[in-house]
Design an enzyme around this catalytic site. Structure first.
Site, mmCIF file in Angstrom:
data_model
loop_
_atom_site.group_PDB
_atom_site.id
_atom_site.type_symbol
_atom_site.label_atom_id
_atom_site.label_comp_id
_atom_site.label_asym_id
_atom_site.label_seq_id
_atom_site.Cartn_x
_atom_site.Cartn_y
_atom_site.Cartn_z
ATOM 1 N N HIS A 179 -32.249 -20.918 -43.759
ATOM 2 C CA HIS A 179 -31.629 -20.446 -44.997
ATOM 3 C C HIS A 179 -31.378 -18.942 -44.906
ATOM 4 O O HIS A 179 -32.144 -18.211 -44.267
ATOM 5 C CB HIS A 179 -32.565 -20.669 -46.199
ATOM 6 C CG HIS A 179 -32.443 -22.014 -46.837
ATOM 7 N ND1 HIS A 179 -33.458 -22.564 -47.605
ATOM 8 C CD2 HIS A 179 -31.436 -22.916 -46.877
ATOM 9 C CE1 HIS A 179 -33.080 -23.745 -48.062
ATOM 10 N NE2 HIS A 179 -31.860 -23.978 -47.631
ATOM 11 N N CYS A 273 -38.226 -18.048 -52.053
ATOM 12 C CA CYS A 273 -38.006 -19.486 -52.236
ATOM 13 C C CYS A 273 -38.529 -19.973 -53.579
ATOM 14 O O CYS A 273 -37.998 -20.926 -54.165
ATOM 15 C CB CYS A 273 -38.695 -20.263 -51.132
ATOM 16 S SG CYS A 273 -37.954 -20.068 -49.494
#
Length: 280
Positions: A179, A273
């Site tokens: 990511h 996150c």
């Protein structure tokens, strides 16, 4: 606003109170493998994960920020990573469409929260994982967008149409950093930090041109999830393992706030996150 936030403003910093969406790791475990950090044979302590997450919430609130909570749902162990559920810019939420079936039901939970709280919501048709692969730089009004592992490049055009902001596509090259938020973070309205080695040569050149004053991280910082941080322009919330990155942040004029999220790292996530920013 508490003492920490007041002192940041008094010092003339770029601190801005933020509003965040987070989700408690009530059902957190590692029961499947969808990134190189996940190991189903490694024991997971859910209670410890909850205590660590609570410490993060308390640190964020102590700095003067507002935290809204998304209700965790059974059988969705990665819901704690609330950043992956959307990208919110100018009061509009562009929803996620997760690549792996193990996480796909999370998108509906995020959509339900936004619609029930009166936020305009655009459902995604293209595969994307929210702020996992998107971030926003307020000053130039740019969305930085990663692709290569989780998010489909076609989602970048969809995000631009949904949110009415230009999108800069950045190709990720290292599967350990699946990511964008594992290798790049926005520090204030105009600048970022990133690890160049996680990007293709063309994307490295693009970042150099757009952000010549960026704080450059190294592989050790990235492996410690030191770039999976959240900054309010003054405070930088960062996991305790990333001591080298914390020093870089202090040298750049920021206030590192270290929080231990070692249990959540077992699933390939850390501070950013866990935090979705609600930009009104």
């Amino acid at each position: 606003m508490d003492t920490q936030a007041s002192e940041a403003q008094a010092a003339g910093s770029k601190f801005q109170p933020r509003t965040y969406l987070m989700c408690s790791p009530d059902h957190f475990t590692v029961e499947y493998t969808i990134n190189p950090w996940m190991d189903t044979t490694q024991p997971v302590d859910t209670d410890l994960a909850k205590r660590q997450w609570t410490n993060l919430v308390e640190a964020v609130q102590a700095a003067g920020h507002t935290v809204h909570l998304l209700q965790p749902e059974p059988n969705l162990p990665d819901m704690v990573f609330a950043a992956n559920g959307s990208l919110v810019v100018d009061g509009v939420a562009y929803g996620a469409k997760f690549r792996y079936p193990q996480r796909q039901l999370e998108a509906a939970a995020h959509e339900k929260w936004f619609r029930s709280h009166g936020w305009p919501y655009v459902a995604a048709e293209e595969t994307n994982e929210g702020e996992g692969d998107f971030t926003y730089v307020e000053g130039p009004g740019l969305i930085l967008a990663g692709w290569g592992f989780r998010t489909d490049g076609r989602a970048h055009a969809e995000a631009a149409d949904a949110l009415g902001r230009p999108v800069v596509s950045l190709r990720l090259a290292d599967p350990r950093f699946y990511h964008l938020d594992t290798v790049l973070a926005v520090l204030d309205d105009h600048n970022i930090t990133y690890y160049p080695g996680a990007f293709t040569p063309g994307s490295q050149r693009l970042l150099e041109r757009l952000f010549p004053d960026a704080v450059i991280a190294d592989e050790v910082d990235a492996e410690a999830f030191g770039l999976n941080l959240v900054s309010d322009g003054h405070n930088v919330f960062i996991n305790t393992e990333a001591a080298g990155m914390a020093k870089k942040m202090a040298a750049a004029g920021f206030n590192p706030v270290s929080v231990d999220l070692s249990e959540l790292k077992k699933s390939g996530g850390s501070v950013k996150c866990c935090i979705s920013e609600l930009r009104s």
